[in-house]
Design an enzyme around this catalytic site. Sequence first.
Site, short mmCIF file in Angstrom:
data_model
loop_
_atom_site.label_atom_id
_atom_site.label_comp_id
_atom_site.label_asym_id
_atom_site.label_seq_id
_atom_site.Cartn_x
_atom_site.Cartn_y
_atom_site.Cartn_z
N ASN A 39 0.85 -1.20 0.00
CA ASN A 39 0.00 0.00 0.00
C ASN A 39 0.88 1.25 0.00
O ASN A 39 1.89 1.32 0.69
CB ASN A 39 -1.01 0.00 1.15
CG ASN A 39 -0.42 -0.13 2.53
OD1 ASN A 39 0.61 -0.77 2.73
ND2 ASN A 39 -1.07 0.48 3.50
N ILE A 40 0.49 2.17 -0.85
CA ILE A 40 1.24 3.41 -1.04
C ILE A 40 0.28 4.56 -0.75
O ILE A 40 -0.68 4.77 -1.51
CB ILE A 40 1.76 3.54 -2.50
CG1 ILE A 40 2.51 2.27 -2.95
CG2 ILE A 40 2.64 4.78 -2.66
CD1 ILE A 40 3.80 1.98 -2.22
N GLU A 41 0.52 5.25 0.36
CA GLU A 41 -0.40 6.30 0.79
C GLU A 41 0.05 7.68 0.31
O GLU A 41 1.14 7.84 -0.25
CB GLU A 41 -0.54 6.26 2.32
CG GLU A 41 -1.12 4.93 2.77
CD GLU A 41 -1.41 4.85 4.26
OE1 GLU A 41 -0.90 5.70 5.02
OE2 GLU A 41 -2.13 3.91 4.64
N CYS A 50 -4.12 0.59 -2.51
CA CYS A 50 -4.01 -0.64 -1.72
C CYS A 50 -2.95 -1.58 -2.29
O CYS A 50 -2.64 -1.53 -3.49
CB CYS A 50 -5.34 -1.37 -1.71
SG CYS A 50 -6.66 -0.49 -0.86
N GLU A 52 -2.96 -4.84 -2.91
CA GLU A 52 -3.36 -5.82 -3.92
C GLU A 52 -3.51 -5.14 -5.29
O GLU A 52 -3.15 -5.71 -6.32
CB GLU A 52 -4.63 -6.59 -3.53
CG GLU A 52 -5.79 -5.78 -3.01
CD GLU A 52 -5.70 -5.51 -1.51
OE1 GLU A 52 -4.71 -4.87 -1.09
OE2 GLU A 52 -6.62 -5.90 -0.78
N CYS A 85 -10.69 -4.24 0.41
CA CYS A 85 -11.77 -3.26 0.28
C CYS A 85 -12.61 -3.56 -0.96
O CYS A 85 -12.22 -4.34 -1.83
CB CYS A 85 -11.21 -1.84 0.23
SG CYS A 85 -10.46 -1.41 -1.36
N CYS A 88 -10.92 -2.94 -4.41
CA CYS A 88 -9.96 -3.99 -4.81
C CYS A 88 -10.68 -5.26 -5.23
O CYS A 88 -10.21 -5.98 -6.12
CB CYS A 88 -9.00 -4.29 -3.66
SG CYS A 88 -7.77 -2.99 -3.45
N1 THU Z 1 -5.27 -1.46 2.54
C1 THU Z 1 -4.68 -2.31 1.64
O1 THU Z 1 -3.61 -2.00 1.10
N2 THU Z 1 -5.28 -3.48 1.37
C2 THU Z 1 -6.37 -3.95 2.02
O2 THU Z 1 -6.82 -5.06 1.74
C3 THU Z 1 -7.02 -3.13 3.06
C4 THU Z 1 -6.54 -1.73 3.16
C5 THU Z 1 -4.57 -0.22 2.88
C6 THU Z 1 -5.13 1.06 2.36
C7 THU Z 1 -4.55 2.08 3.35
O3 THU Z 1 -3.23 2.43 2.93
C8 THU Z 1 -4.44 1.30 4.65
O4 THU Z 1 -4.53 -0.07 4.28
C9 THU Z 1 -5.49 1.63 5.66
O5 THU Z 1 -6.76 1.53 5.11
#
Ligand code: THU
Length: 134
Positions: A39-41, A50, A52, A85, A88
């Site tokens: 995950n890259i915010e 996310c 995946e 989510c 995804c």
């Molecule tokens: N996130 C994912 O990367 N994959 C998931 O299946 C659930 C949520 C990430 C998105 C965000 O960066 C962090 O988790 C919190 O929601």
Amino acid sequence: MKNIDQAKAAREKAYAPYSNYRVGAALELNNGEFVHGANIENASFGLSNCAERSAIYSAYSQGYKKNDFKSLTIIANHKKPVSPCGACRQVMYELLPEGCEIILANIKGDQIKFSKEELLPYGFNFEEINIESS
Ligand code: THU
């Protein structure tokens, strides 16, 4: 390295300074290789991607196609196995092949396997759109 270890290695690459919730995804190819995603915010939170989706988009960007994928393992530090989510789930529904195993996991060792249809019953499918002429 097996799927879970690959997903853990992918998780090390997360950029999650806002949520501090790091997620890793390992997309297993039929040739035995893995494509990692994390995950890259972003400070503009809604732009975060996310793990995946990062893995799937990365693989497509490298030229791999739907039928090259064997499994997708997703891992996070979660009480239960991580739950993807809704966005995804729709992406997996379209871009992973039928029969692709989706393994949801957590750091303490819990795992559960699903198909893409189980994760998204009645998903949106472009082939079923009726396009009307204007
Ligand atoms: N996130 C994912 O990367 N994959 C998931 O299946 C659930 C949520 C990430 C998105 C965000 O960066 C962090 O988790 C919190 O929601």
